[in-house]
Structure formats: C-alpha cells, structure tokens
Scaffold this active site. Sequence first.
Site, PDB file in Angstrom:
ATOM      1  N   ARG A 522      46.210  47.215  83.633  1.00  0.00           N
ATOM      2  CA  ARG A 522      47.232  46.205  83.884  1.00  0.00           C
ATOM      3  C   ARG A 522      48.608  46.232  83.452  1.00  0.00           C
ATOM      4  NH1 ARG A 522      46.498  40.810  85.555  1.00  0.00           N
ATOM      5  NH2 ARG A 522      44.113  41.044  85.775  1.00  0.00           N
ATOM      6  N   GLY A 523      49.456  46.071  84.519  1.00  0.00           N
ATOM      7  CA  GLY A 523      50.745  46.469  84.317  1.00  0.00           C
ATOM      8  C   GLY A 523      51.686  45.266  84.625  1.00  0.00           C
ATOM      9  N   SER A 525      53.306  44.497  87.176  1.00  0.00           N
ATOM     10  CA  SER A 525      53.362  44.046  88.462  1.00  0.00           C
ATOM     11  C   SER A 525      51.917  43.760  89.094  1.00  0.00           C
ATOM     12  CB  SER A 525      54.027  45.014  89.494  1.00  0.00           C
ATOM     13  OG  SER A 525      53.662  46.360  89.071  1.00  0.00           O
ATOM     14  N   GLY A 526      50.863  44.094  88.181  1.00  0.00           N
ATOM     15  CA  GLY A 526      49.569  43.675  88.946  1.00  0.00           C
ATOM     16  C   GLY A 526      48.496  44.673  88.098  1.00  0.00           C
ATOM     17  N   VAL A 528      45.300  47.373  88.037  1.00  0.00           N
ATOM     18  CA  VAL A 528      44.672  48.367  89.017  1.00  0.00           C
ATOM     19  C   VAL A 528      43.188  48.538  89.026  1.00  0.00           C
ATOM     20  CG1 VAL A 528      44.913  50.873  88.996  1.00  0.00           C
ATOM     21  CG2 VAL A 528      46.835  49.615  88.266  1.00  0.00           C
ATOM     22  N   LYS A 542      46.178  49.189  93.225  1.00  0.00           N
ATOM     23  CA  LYS A 542      46.903  48.185  92.374  1.00  0.00           C
ATOM     24  C   LYS A 542      46.964  47.020  93.422  1.00  0.00           C
ATOM     25  CE  LYS A 542      50.931  48.310  89.628  1.00  0.00           C
ATOM     26  NZ  LYS A 542      51.883  49.252  88.967  1.00  0.00           N
ATOM     27  N   ASP A 635      60.763  51.971  83.483  1.00  0.00           N
ATOM     28  CA  ASP A 635      59.797  51.636  82.795  1.00  0.00           C
ATOM     29  C   ASP A 635      58.953  52.697  82.323  1.00  0.00           C
ATOM     30  OD1 ASP A 635      58.304  50.041  81.070  1.00  0.00           O
ATOM     31  OD2 ASP A 635      57.182  49.105  82.776  1.00  0.00           O
TER      32      ASP A 635
END
Length: 805
Positions: A522-523, A525-526, A528, A542, A635
Amino acid sequence: MRSFPTSTSPKFPYFLTVFFLFLSTSNSQNFLRRGSSLSVEDDSDILISPDKTFSCGFYGMGQNAYWFSIWFTNSKDRTVVWMANRDRPANGRGSRVSLRRDGAMVLADVDGSIIWETNTSTNARRAELLDTGNLVIKGPGGKILWQSFNFPTDTLLPKQFFTKNTKLIARLHRESFASGYFSFFFDNDNVLRLIYDGPDISSIYWPNPEFDVFQNGRTNYNSSRIAVYDEMGHFISSDQFQFVASDMGSLRIKRRLTMDYDGNLRLYSLNNDTGLWMVSWEALSQLCHVHGICGRNGICVNTPEPKCSCPPGYEITEPGNWNKGCKPSFNETLSQSQQVKFVQLPHVEYWGFDLNYSPSISMDSCMTLCLEDYRCKAFSYRVTEKRLCFTKSVLFNGYQSPSFPANIFLKLPVSVDASELATLTGTDLVCQSAESETIIGPPSMYNINNKKMRWVYLYSFASAIGFIELLFVASGWWFLFRKQGVPNLVEDGYHVILSRFRRFTYAELKKATRNFKEELGRGGSGAVYKGILTDERVVAVKRLENMYQGEDVFWAEMSTIGKINHMNLVRMWGFCSEGKHRLLVYEHMENQSLDKHLFSPKFLEWKDRFGVALGTAKGLAYLHHECLEWVIHCDVKPGNILLDSEFEPKIADFGLAKLSQRGGNSSDFSRIRGTKGYMAPEWATNLPITAKVDVYSYGVVILEIVKGIPVSNWVIEGGEEHESELTRFVKVVKRKIHRGEDSWIEEIVDPRLNGQFSRNQAARIVEIGISCVEEDRNKRPTMDSVVQALLECQDEPKNQFSDSQ
Ligand SMILES: *[C@@H]1O[C@H](CO)[C@@H](O)[C@H](O)[C@H]1NC(C)=O
Ligand SMILES: *[C@@H]1O[C@H](CO)[C@@H](O)[C@H](O)[C@H]1NC(C)=O
Ligand SMILES: *[C@@H]1O[C@H](CO)[C@@H](O)[C@H](O)[C@H]1NC(C)=O
Ligand SMILES: *[C@@H]1O[C@H](CO)[C@@H](O)[C@H](O)[C@H]1NC(C)=O
C-alpha cells in the site's frame, strides 16, 4: 517494427485538427511589445506567425522541463526548429520570457536566474515572429537588431543563411534536446562537412573522407562560406555543393534541413494532410557511414536498418546508450607475458586511427606488427590488388558490410571466449531497449520519387514527445470538455494515442485479481494487488484511491510511464480508466521491495546490496538524464525499490509526482510528496524542486543499505538537540575519516554481514551517500556521476573482502 493500427488512425487527425484550431484561435498575435512577456504557465501565451506556419513560446517535455522555442504549428509532433538555450530547460512554474524595458529579450527561470538573453539595447521596440520562422527583434523603422536565424540549433529553414558563424548541432539522442556530438559546419578550408565531435574523439565523415576535396566535387577556394536553400528545395553552397529535394518545385511545401541525432543531415517536407514529415534528401544513404554512431569499439551493421553491436570480448558500456560504445570485458592492460590471440571479424572495418600503414606485406608480418606494438588493439588486412595492412590504436567508426574487402583481426587475451564470433546481431540505435515500443509513427517505408525504396524516418521521437504533449493537453481537455458535454471526441483522441498500451476493462482486472483479494502493498496513492491475466502473466495491479487527486495522479503516470523502459524501472503493461475506477497494471516483482529484505532477519548479502545501489542509481540516472529530461521521482525509498528474482532492483512509483498543473492557480509543484526521513531539506523551503531531491533520498537509501537499519531507527551519540540522526551520523563519519581512523567503515557496516563485505565498495558507498545528502543541493552529485563512481569500484577481486572478523 510494430505498425500503427490503421483502423483507428483516421480519427487522429480529426482530434488534432480541433486541437490546432484551438491553438490558432486562442491567440493570433505574432509580436511581443517591449515591456511584456510570455509565461510558462499560460498555454495561450504564444506568438504565431501571420500565416500560422510557426509558433513560438514555451515547449514542454517530461514533467517539468520547458524550452523557449519555435516550432511548426501544423506538424503532428510540433517539430521544434529553434531553441533559446537547449542545454538548460526552464522550470514549469514561474519561468518567463520578456522583452525587457532595457531592450534585451530574456528567458528567466522561476528563481530569477537568466537562462538566455539577447544583446539588444534600449532601441528595441518589439519581438516579432515572421512567416519564415525567424524570430526578430526590431528597432526604430523596423530595423532588425537581432534574429534567431543567426543562432540555429539543429535546423536550417528555407532562406536562412548558413555561414561561417553558424553550425547545426544534433541533439544528444532522440529523447533529449541537449547538444549532441554530430554537427554540420563550414570547415576551416571552406568546405561544408559533417563531423562527430565526441568527448574523446572527433572524426569527419561527410563528404567521403577517403576522397579529397575535388574528388568529392567541392572547392576550397571560395572563402565566403555561405549556403542557403530556397522554398522550392534547391540548396547551394559556396563550396559548390548543391542538391535538390526529391519533391522540388512547389513553393507551398514546408521544408526543414535538420542535423538529426543519428548523425545524418536530412531535408524534410511536411505533408499537410497527415502532419508527418517525409525525407526528400539525405546526406548519407547508409547510416553506418556516420562516424561514432556506435561509440568506441562498437560496430554498425546494416540489417538492413542500422544496428549496433559489440565485437567478441567486448560488452556494451551502458545498455541503451550507444554513444558510450563497448568496453572490453577483459583486463585491457595486457601484460608482456600474457598470451594473446587474434580473432577475425569478416567484412568489418574500423575507420581511421591507424598506427601504421604498410602496403604489400603478408598477413603474418601484419600480425607481427600488431603483436609487437603494445598500443595495437587490432589490425585490418585488405586483400585487393595490393595487400594492405593497418594497425589500429583505437577502435572507432566500426562497420560491417558484406561487400567490404577487408577483415579486422582483434587482439584479445587467450582467455577470452570468442565463440560468438561473427554473430553481430546488434540492437537498435535508440535510447530505449530493443523491446521498447514506438508510441506513434513507427519508421516505415516510403516511395520517394526516384523509385528507390528508402528507409524513412518519421521522427518518431518527436512523435513521442508529441504524445506526452498531447496527453497533457488531452487530459486538460478531457476535464474541460466533460463539463461542456462533448467528451467523446477527446476520449477518442486518447483511445487512439494510447492504443499501444493494453487497455483493460474493470471487469477484467477484477477477475484477474480475484476481486482484489491479495494485497501486495500500500503506497501513498493506493493499494497494490496481485493478479493473473488471462495469458497467465502475473501482474501487480495498483488501484488508485482518493478519486479527485487520483485523476491527476493517473494522468501523470500515464504520460510518463508509457514511454519509459529501462531494466531498473518497473514496466507498465496497461491501465484501466472506467467510470470512477483508475487502475494501473505493472509487471510483478517476485522478491517484493528492498525494505522487506534489508530490515528483516533475511538480510541481503553484500554483493546484492552493491548491485541494488548501482541498479537504483542507473534507474534514477535514466529518469533524470537519459530518456526524459527531468522526470523527478520525488519519493525514492526502500519501499519503492522492488527486487526481481535475481535481486536486480527496479524502481516503482515513478511518474507519480503530480503534473505541474499548467494554468492552475496553485503555484506549488507537487508539494508535498515524499516520505519523512528521505525528503530533501528543500521540500520545506520555497526552492523549486529539482532532480536533486531524488539524489538526496537516494543518499539516505544507500546509507541504509550499508547500515542495514532504517534511518528512523538510527541512534547516534553526541550532536545537538535539534539535529536529525542523519546529520549527526554524517558529522561523526566525516570526523572519523578526517582523523584517519582505520576502522570507521567496520563500525558502520551492518554487523549481520559478519565482515563479509568489500571494504572499498562500502567506503565508496558511504562517501557517495554523504555527498548525496548535502544540505546544499548544488553540492550533491548528479545521478549520472553516482553511476560512474559506482561502476569504478564494481568489479572487486575477492581477496579484497575483509576477513578481519
Ligand atoms: C549582438 O550580437 C551580434 C552577433 O553576435 C552582433 O552582430 C551585434 O553587433 C551585437 N549587438 C550589440 C548591440 O552588441
Ligand atoms: C563564392 O560563393 C558565393 C556564394 O555562392 C558567390 O556569390 C561568389 O561569387 C563566389 N566567389 C567566387 C570568387 O567564386
Ligand atoms: C498543402 O496545402 C495547400 C493548400 O492549402 C496545397 O495547395 C498544397 O498542395 C498542399 N501540399 C501538400 C503536400 O499536400
Ligand atoms: C590489469 O592487469 C594489470 C597487470 O597485470 C594489473 O596491474 C591491473 O591491476 C589489472 N587491472 C584490473 C582492473 O584488474
């Protein structure tokens, strides 16, 4: 070659037409008054020539790089013909070009630094873009004080004089506008020539260097050094060189003469129905005759498209970049006692750099000449009516041609395996790897007037830029039009553009991931999920969350990722955009992310740690410099570095930095992205964000690779209250190095390695890491130089492993 799907192409020009209509109605001014300026944020801030052929303004590429340029309004890829300072792009925020009150035309970056300026003074009245494509600054009575025609970049337009003071310099490669190594110029002896002028070697290759001036049909007596061509397509020069375009005659055809990045000089004609360029003349019919095209030691092979290859015993220096050529895979300092052998390369020649030329000698004597000279790397032996022997000190300008009457004999240590002899297969001369896709307009065959089928080059790179540009526009438009209720047209536009990527339906991805069952991570932006496609490929899907922001992020990813392909970057296979759903489909990485290995009981061996540091550096260098100017990751952290089955790192999540919202009112460029602990200090200040933020984060990552502990858990004694652990760490290490303490490196390196590491490599990584996390970003190295530094200590003999434990 992949072909463009013809069923969808007719829609494309339609979409484009609307796009250009928009451009031409939004602003039809062709001049800029003194005291006014053009801003990078405003798309309508452009000058358009009275007949609309040329536009002048900021031209963007990648995410945040803009050049003050002149381009063809109606070419599909908005072909650039001139740039103010090609080697230094401006920021996508706050940059402007102004005709100042003092009369100088100035391009200033967001921080006020001057990227380019003219030498005009107070009598300048206005800057004007003419129908010829010339940007002029006029004084009282229309007197021309300055003109872009006097400062060409890589293109000469009809009626533009080419003189002793001008030069056409090719771009570095097709994905970069920076000055490259090939140029077209008047030589000191008054003859027009093409030269490769690289970092360590220069070599003239046109007209044919085997002939003298007169054999080449030139003269060196006329020192006026002037050349020009007309709109009909007739080129004349003071050295008596001339040519006509294969479609000569019509005044209406728009033409350009461009020094291309592949080293050929070509005259192009614009087809005004399709917006594509056709070649109507070129200096060299065979690209392999361009010198330096495959770099040092490389060999150019016509297959029939030109491809580059490395000879046996050599390997490509930097995959994907033939400018750097091939490097020996053996130790080049052959010692006296070392046994050598000669390996024959049939029909191959390396042009120039002869140590010795001996006619009429036997092959054995020629071989002896090379054996006895330590400088000799190979010899060439021709059996024509005479027997010609050339010994070579440098292997350059290599090419293979079935009809060539000579062979090269390479001097190699006996230990080198040369079994791949004569299989010069080669890879394409492109920036991306061979499996890459050309997004629009693959090179294809055209029938030119003289009935010969010729390889015509559609300028596919520029198409690719065009692609990005169009996406930027398309995305903006999509939002715009959606509100006005005419979404289909633009949706169609981007369907066509994106038809290269697989576009998935939501149902398909739902099925592939078994209703988003297995979450991989989980990053920001959402999340995976793991999925299996119907063709059994395992993928990572993703799912972008937070819809409002998600659309931005989605487009940012699409516009950049679609074009990027490098072994150290995660590859994207496709996407889904359906209703509210935005999903991206990536290749799946078996070994998950670096943090899972580095900071867990199953820690990585030293060899893999070094490989990860190097591979990550290569991936970032590619993002920053190679293919897309200025793609900043923003990032970089161990969680975004994935490992494949061989522990080769692949960077994920690049291209997520929010698009610079052109025309929006927020003046922030993607603030704030990144992860605490890895973020460069300039995120907290008002400085513009540059690629150096990634260098900083990379520095933190490689220090963690050495220590094996996340930076957030570092405990370093001493230092002041407000200092971060990282700052303290850097201080302590610097002090130890300064005092010459021998054991400093052992104290830093992950104790779990039990002393099994290369002292030299570890020390180098720590030094690089420390320089990457400098507060002052100007002191941080570029990713390119980090790669170089790591490559220098890549191959370590085993005995340098410390056994101190
Ligand atoms: C500006 O530069 C051009 C070309 O270098 C030169 O011909 C001209 O005299 C210069 N003008 C001034 C005002 O210095
Ligand atoms: C030199 O070339 C120029 C331009 O082509 C021409 O006008 C001129 O007459 C030539 N001079 C001589 C001496 O041939
Ligand atoms: C381009 O358009 C003009 C008229 O707009 C036409 O006369 C000309 O023939 C066209 N050229 C080509 C190459 O199609
Ligand atoms: C290459 O060989 C020479 C002589 O044998 C030696 O001095 C040198 O260190 C070697 N270089 C490398 C990189 O192994």
